[in-house]
Design a protein around this motif. Sequence first.
Motif, short mmCIF file in Angstrom:
data_model
loop_
_atom_site.label_atom_id
_atom_site.label_comp_id
_atom_site.label_asym_id
_atom_site.label_seq_id
_atom_site.Cartn_x
_atom_site.Cartn_y
_atom_site.Cartn_z
N PRO A 27 0.84 -1.21 0.00
CA PRO A 27 0.00 0.00 0.00
C PRO A 27 0.87 1.24 0.00
O PRO A 27 2.02 1.22 0.43
N HIS A 28 0.32 2.34 -0.48
CA HIS A 28 1.11 3.57 -0.58
C HIS A 28 1.56 4.00 0.81
O HIS A 28 0.77 4.01 1.76
N GLY A 29 2.82 4.37 0.93
CA GLY A 29 3.36 4.80 2.22
C GLY A 29 2.74 6.10 2.70
O GLY A 29 2.39 6.97 1.90
N THR A 30 2.64 6.23 4.00
CA THR A 30 1.97 7.40 4.58
C THR A 30 2.87 8.64 4.57
O THR A 30 2.41 9.75 4.83
N THR A 31 4.17 8.47 4.31
CA THR A 31 5.08 9.60 4.13
C THR A 31 5.94 9.31 2.90
O THR A 31 5.98 8.18 2.41
N ALA A 32 6.63 10.32 2.43
CA ALA A 32 7.48 10.14 1.23
C ALA A 32 8.57 9.10 1.49
O ALA A 32 8.87 8.26 0.63
N GLU A 33 9.17 9.13 2.68
CA GLU A 33 10.22 8.16 2.99
C GLU A 33 9.67 6.74 3.07
O GLU A 33 10.26 5.80 2.53
N LEU A 34 8.53 6.59 3.73
CA LEU A 34 7.95 5.25 3.84
C LEU A 34 7.53 4.72 2.48
O LEU A 34 7.64 3.52 2.20
N GLU A 35 7.07 5.60 1.61
CA GLU A 35 6.71 5.17 0.26
C GLU A 35 7.95 4.68 -0.49
O GLU A 35 7.87 3.71 -1.25
N ARG A 36 9.10 5.30 -0.28
CA ARG A 36 10.33 4.83 -0.93
C ARG A 36 10.63 3.40 -0.51
O ARG A 36 11.01 2.56 -1.33
N HIS A 37 10.49 3.11 0.78
CA HIS A 37 10.77 1.76 1.27
C HIS A 37 9.76 0.75 0.72
O HIS A 37 10.13 -0.33 0.23
N ILE A 38 8.48 1.11 0.82
CA ILE A 38 7.43 0.18 0.40
C ILE A 38 7.45 -0.01 -1.12
O ILE A 38 7.24 -1.12 -1.63
N GLU A 39 7.74 1.07 -1.85
CA GLU A 39 7.81 0.96 -3.31
C GLU A 39 8.86 -0.08 -3.73
O GLU A 39 8.64 -0.87 -4.65
N GLY A 40 10.00 -0.08 -3.05
CA GLY A 40 11.03 -1.05 -3.37
C GLY A 40 10.55 -2.48 -3.21
O GLY A 40 10.79 -3.34 -4.07
N MET A 41 9.85 -2.75 -2.11
CA MET A 41 9.32 -4.09 -1.87
C MET A 41 8.20 -4.43 -2.84
O MET A 41 8.10 -5.56 -3.34
N ARG A 42 7.34 -3.44 -3.10
CA ARG A 42 6.22 -3.65 -4.02
C ARG A 42 6.70 -4.00 -5.42
O ARG A 42 6.27 -4.99 -6.03
N ILE A 43 7.62 -3.19 -5.94
CA ILE A 43 8.09 -3.40 -7.31
C ILE A 43 8.92 -4.68 -7.42
O ILE A 43 8.85 -5.39 -8.43
N LYS A 44 9.70 -4.98 -6.40
CA LYS A 44 10.49 -6.21 -6.42
C LYS A 44 9.57 -7.42 -6.60
O LYS A 44 9.85 -8.32 -7.39
N GLU A 45 8.46 -7.44 -5.88
CA GLU A 45 7.52 -8.56 -6.02
C GLU A 45 6.81 -8.52 -7.38
O GLU A 45 6.62 -9.56 -8.01
N GLU A 46 6.43 -7.33 -7.82
CA GLU A 46 5.77 -7.23 -9.13
C GLU A 46 6.67 -7.76 -10.24
O GLU A 46 6.22 -8.49 -11.13
N LEU A 47 7.94 -7.38 -10.19
CA LEU A 47 8.89 -7.87 -11.19
C LEU A 47 9.05 -9.38 -11.10
O LEU A 47 9.13 -10.08 -12.12
N THR A 48 9.08 -9.89 -9.89
CA THR A 48 9.24 -11.34 -9.68
C THR A 48 8.07 -12.11 -10.26
O THR A 48 8.25 -13.12 -10.96
N PHE A 49 6.85 -11.66 -10.00
CA PHE A 49 5.67 -12.41 -10.43
C PHE A 49 5.36 -12.23 -11.92
O PHE A 49 4.69 -13.07 -12.52
#
Length: 303
Positions: free
Chosen positions: A134-156
């Motif tokens: 889910p979208h991070g509640t701050t810009a920094e948290l979104e950077r962390h979550i985006e990395g995990m989100r995209i890594k899984e999207e690329l994997t699948f």
Amino acid sequence: MTTNQSILLAGATGVLGTHITHALTEAGHKVTGLGRGPGNGVQADLMDRDATLRAVDGQHFDTVIHAATALRKAPMRHRDMHATNVLRIEGTAHLIEAARATGARRFVAESMVFGYGYGDHGDHVLTETDAFGPHGTTAELERHIEGMRIKEELTFSAEGLEGIALRFGLFYGPGGTDALLPMLRKRQLPAPADRGRVLPWIDLTDAARAVAAAVDHGRPGQAYNVTDRTPLGFAAHVHAVARQFGQPKPMTVPLWLTKPMSYAHTMMTTTMRVSSAKAERELGWSPAYPSTYDGLAAMAGDR
């Protein structure tokens, strides 16, 4: 999947990678490390696409595992995660290209439970059916979550590869917990009271066995939570380490005092309960250490 596979492991010389290599070798597989250091059979910087593809040219692997990280120690500030965030996106894309070039069939990616979102999840027990990334509640948290989100999207979505993601809890155990001991000895690791907050944990040897189980039994396109069965607060974990290894009792400080350690503060203020029932059911895996108390006791006993 067949046994006695040839496996390319990105991050083989890291703390988790060392345990994964052992678990895979015990399961009968042949492991080749990929990384920049001389201890790797394939030497390349995963962030350098062309160099990575050149390094694997002419080689064949059955499975490729992405356990590489840019972290050299536990992240304290948000900026400590920035290089790993980029690696999770760009490095994953490069490794998937390399996997295809080697004729691999399966791609297993290290992921994290924090991809469900930082913050207070209350009493809800997270499973793989919950929204991931889910979208991070701050810009920094979104950077962390985006990395995990995209890594899984690329994997699948990797065409021609059977992508599997393992969402790990917080690591501890041999090679990981050791880094805390000097900090505890010098009383440099504050521990704000948990006040009911808990986090999911996983011993490094248990995590490595889950990777080996996913290589053999994981279903393509699936994510699996990998945690022990006993969520525990950050302070409770640190106090347990101190007791088990005879270190001074950590200082209890007000939570606000940890704000300069922005990433650690974010973890300390997160409450998260996670179920690994799917991994236990489908992978034939279960944690040898149901709680950090069990794992720390075994680690101390081995010494």
